[in-house]
Every structure is written in C-alpha cells, then in structure tokens.
Write an enzyme that holds these catalytic residues in place. Sequence first.
Site, mmCIF file in Angstrom:
data_model
loop_
_atom_site.group_PDB
_atom_site.id
_atom_site.type_symbol
_atom_site.label_atom_id
_atom_site.label_comp_id
_atom_site.label_asym_id
_atom_site.label_seq_id
_atom_site.Cartn_x
_atom_site.Cartn_y
_atom_site.Cartn_z
ATOM 1 N N VAL A 8 -3.168 -2.723 -39.231
ATOM 2 C CA VAL A 8 -2.400 -1.527 -38.885
ATOM 3 C C VAL A 8 -0.953 -1.963 -38.734
ATOM 4 O O VAL A 8 -0.664 -3.125 -38.448
ATOM 5 C CB VAL A 8 -2.910 -0.843 -37.596
ATOM 6 C CG1 VAL A 8 -4.274 -0.218 -37.826
ATOM 7 C CG2 VAL A 8 -2.981 -1.830 -36.435
ATOM 8 N N SER A 9 -0.040 -1.027 -38.934
ATOM 9 C CA SER A 9 1.374 -1.402 -39.024
ATOM 10 C C SER A 9 2.048 -1.632 -37.687
ATOM 11 O O SER A 9 3.100 -2.248 -37.624
ATOM 12 C CB SER A 9 2.151 -0.326 -39.803
ATOM 13 O OG SER A 9 1.681 -0.270 -41.128
ATOM 14 N N SER A 10 1.472 -1.141 -36.601
ATOM 15 C CA SER A 10 2.111 -1.311 -35.295
ATOM 16 C C SER A 10 1.053 -1.276 -34.216
ATOM 17 O O SER A 10 -0.092 -0.876 -34.435
ATOM 18 C CB SER A 10 3.139 -0.204 -35.042
ATOM 19 O OG SER A 10 2.479 1.022 -34.805
ATOM 20 N N GLN A 13 -0.793 2.104 -33.471
ATOM 21 C CA GLN A 13 -1.765 2.702 -34.369
ATOM 22 C C GLN A 13 -3.177 2.238 -34.035
ATOM 23 O O GLN A 13 -3.394 1.124 -33.560
ATOM 24 C CB GLN A 13 -1.423 2.373 -35.823
ATOM 25 C CG GLN A 13 -0.155 3.069 -36.293
ATOM 26 C CD GLN A 13 0.153 2.788 -37.749
ATOM 27 O OE1 GLN A 13 -0.142 1.724 -38.257
ATOM 28 N NE2 GLN A 13 0.743 3.750 -38.411
ATOM 29 N N ASP A 157 1.356 4.945 -42.022
ATOM 30 C CA ASP A 157 1.766 4.700 -43.401
ATOM 31 C C ASP A 157 1.346 5.815 -44.358
ATOM 32 O O ASP A 157 2.028 6.087 -45.345
ATOM 33 C CB ASP A 157 1.170 3.373 -43.904
ATOM 34 C CG ASP A 157 1.773 2.173 -43.188
ATOM 35 O OD1 ASP A 157 2.881 2.309 -42.659
ATOM 36 O OD2 ASP A 157 1.131 1.110 -43.167
#
Length: 212
Positions: A8-10, A13, A157
């Site tokens: 996951v991007s952060s 999330q 995203d």
Amino acid sequence: MIYGYIRVSSTDQNEDRQRLALLAAGVPSDSQYMDKLSGKNFERPAYKRMLRRLRAGDLLYILSIDRLGRNYSEVLEQWRVLTKEKGVDIVVLDMPLLDTRRGKDLMGTFIADLVLQILSFVAQNERENIRKRQAEGIAAAKARGVRFGRPSQALPDNFYLIHKAWREKSITLPQAARACEMPIGTFYAKARKLEELSSMIRSSKRLSSERG
C-alpha cells in the site's frame, strides 16, 4: 513454498483487501510480506526480505501488477529476476493471463510478456497522470487565491480510475467506495471535490484561451 506480497502506498491505507485475497488463494498469513511504501522503486525492506527467501519452484501471489510496482522498467526487470534468475512462478490474481504456471510454451510466454508490458506501462502512466493532475489542480487553486493548510489524506492509487468507472455507471457507489477502501460518504465527498477542482481547471483554461 507459497508466498504473497502486499503493498500500500502509505500508512493511512488499508491492506485488508489484499490480505483477504491472498488468504483465499491459499497463502498463509506468515508467508505474506507487506510494505507501506510508494511503488516508484523496489527499495522496500519487506520485498527485499522476501526476495532473499524465494527459491526456485516457489510460488508468489500478488493481487494486481501495480501492487508489485508502478515504475514500468523496474517492474519488468523484477519480473525477469523473479522468473528467470530465481525460477519463481508468479500469479497475478486479478489478471489470469499473468500466471507463469500456465502457457509455458512460446505462444503462452509471448502473450504473458505482452500483457505484463501493457499493464506495467498503464500503472506507471496512471501514476504520472495523477501527479500531473495534482500539480495542475494546485496551480489553478493558487491562481484563484486558495491558501493551502494541512494536507488532506492522500487518495488511494486507484481512486481516479474507480471514480471514472462510477461516473460512467460501470459500478455502483457502494462498489466504488469498497474498491477504494473508503466509507461511502468519504468517497462521495472526495469525488465531489475532485469534480469541482476539475471544473475550476477547465474554466481557468477556457478563460485563458478567450483572453488569448
């Protein structure tokens, strides 16, 4: 051995959707590796640990190709490392054609490689488009005198693609919110903000064109 990779991007999330998909595919929880980092490169600690552990004949599951990464050339290179150097099979759950256990003949390999290149390009292109739209939106807002304070929570995203599908009535609002791992109200509010910002940008461009 069977492994799964989650990204996951952060830290904001939620990875539950990926975890559940891997569990349903038969990947034990203790064989799942997760990074909460951007997909722009492969400098990720969990991915590196998994890579060191993988051996020839092992099987790696990921939910979608953009969970592996969003840099076109690096995704292709890592795919080569995994499948050619490591001798690992890969299964991309949301794209059945990307299952290296199948179609190991010349035609099957050609089709899988072609699909991989297309999806990797799309993942990077979408990442670059998101950054471009964000920059344009900020510039337009600043031009109108908007002052920026504490940044809001980053959008997932896939938000722009899901928003487009919802507006085209390909999916329902609950489905869109679920796909973005958001409450329905949060998804709707962020969708309205995105549409308002897009409208502002279009108006700004139209006025500039009329004045020119």
